[in-house]
Design an enzyme around this catalytic site. Structure first.
Site, PDB file in Angstrom:
ATOM      1  N   HIS A   1      -3.087  -5.069   1.507  1.00 49.57           N
ATOM      2  CA  HIS A   1      -2.444  -5.278   2.809  1.00 49.57           C
ATOM      3  C   HIS A   1      -2.457  -6.753   3.207  1.00 49.57           C
ATOM      4  O   HIS A   1      -3.293  -7.184   4.004  1.00 49.57           O
ATOM      5  CB  HIS A   1      -3.191  -4.495   3.900  1.00 49.57           C
ATOM      6  CG  HIS A   1      -3.063  -3.019   3.834  1.00 49.57           C
ATOM      7  ND1 HIS A   1      -2.135  -2.317   4.554  1.00 49.57           N
ATOM      8  CD2 HIS A   1      -3.771  -2.096   3.132  1.00 49.57           C
ATOM      9  CE1 HIS A   1      -2.264  -1.026   4.321  1.00 49.57           C
ATOM     10  NE2 HIS A   1      -3.251  -0.867   3.452  1.00 49.57           N
TER      11      HIS A   1
ATOM     12  N   CYS B   1       0.835  -1.207   0.000  1.00 49.62           N
ATOM     13  CA  CYS B   1       0.000   0.000   0.000  1.00 49.62           C
ATOM     14  C   CYS B   1       0.871   1.259   0.000  1.00 49.62           C
ATOM     15  O   CYS B   1       1.423   1.609  -1.032  1.00 49.62           O
ATOM     16  CB  CYS B   1      -0.999  -0.030   1.154  1.00 49.62           C
ATOM     17  SG  CYS B   1      -2.355   1.158   0.941  1.00 49.62           S
TER      18      CYS B   1
ATOM     19  N   GLU C   1      -0.557  -8.166   5.216  1.00 54.49           N
ATOM     20  CA  GLU C   1      -0.145  -8.278   6.621  1.00 54.49           C
ATOM     21  C   GLU C   1      -1.327  -8.292   7.586  1.00 54.49           C
ATOM     22  O   GLU C   1      -1.174  -8.713   8.741  1.00 54.49           O
ATOM     23  CB  GLU C   1       0.815  -7.134   6.989  1.00 54.49           C
ATOM     24  CG  GLU C   1       0.203  -5.751   7.097  1.00 54.49           C
ATOM     25  CD  GLU C   1       0.062  -5.025   5.771  1.00 54.49           C
ATOM     26  OE1 GLU C   1      -0.295  -3.834   5.774  1.00 54.49           O
ATOM     27  OE2 GLU C   1       0.321  -5.661   4.705  1.00 54.49           O
TER      28      GLU C   1
END
Length: 211
Positions: free
Chosen positions: A187, A91, A189
């Site tokens: 994202h 991002c 993560e």
């Protein structure tokens, strides 16, 4: 500074830094450790020493840029990118790895490295966040879709000839690779699917083996 705990990855595992001035730092640390890397959070230039790879997390790209310049990290990271250190940006990290930024702050600077033009917040504001199942080239179990989370996400508007598109959403490139550099506009993560981080760790291991 955070290092992997004793029960974590092996001591000969690659050492990956996570730029820790702002953004999803803890989430990246966890995903990288689960992908088999040792991890160090990076807030000072000295903490870049000895890294095998670096992650630039999601967050606010203008804030990350400003704080990196305040803390003296901008030029050292830019040099490492140019010298071939494997770097992954998610991002805001994708924005930081782009050679050109559209709709950025007037004084915004990137680390560069990937020959692409990205548009900030291209998919909309926070209220426009969404999830989408993507097929991401290069992942383990590639036939299984990756559930991608987009939050104020950029997209790629221009690609250089050496940039490989790994995934698209609504026709726009949202995961790309150029050499040792990897970037996603989503994202990974914040999910429990760590295959993107595993891909990056493999890239780091390959680069380390080649030196």
């Amino acid at each position: 500074m955070t290092e992997a705990h004793p029960s974590g990855p092996a001591t000969d595992a690659p050492l990956v830094g996570v730029l820790a001035v702002q953004g999803d730092v803890r989430e990246h640390v966890r995903a990288l450790e689960l992908a088999g890397a040792r991890v160090r959070t990076v807030r000072r230039p000295a903490e870049l020493e000895g890294l095998d790879g670096l992650v630039v997390p999601g967050g606010e790209s203008t804030t990350i840029d400003r704080l990196c310049r305040i803390f003296g990290l901008h030029e050292p990271v830019r040099r490492l990118v140019a010298d071939g250190l494997p770097v992954y940006g998610s991002c805001a990290g994708m924005i930081q790895l782009a050679e050109e930024i559209l709709d950025g702050h007037a004084e915004q600077q990137s680390f560069g490295g990937i020959d692409m033009t990205v548009r900030r917040n291209a998919f909309g504001r926070q209220v426009d966040s969404f999830e989408s199942d993507l097929h991401v080239e290069g992942l383990e179990d590639a036939d299984r879709p990756f559930r991608a989370v987009f939050i104020r996400a950029p997209w790629v508007e221009r690609l250089g000839a050496d940039v490989q598109v790994l995934a698209r959403a609504d026709g726009h490139p949202v995961a790309v690779r150029q050499g040792a550099l990897l970037a996603t506009s989503f994202h990974p993560e914040v999910t429990d699917d760590h295959r993107v981080h595993a891909l990056f760790v493999r890239m780091v291991e390959q680069a380390r083996a080649a030196t």
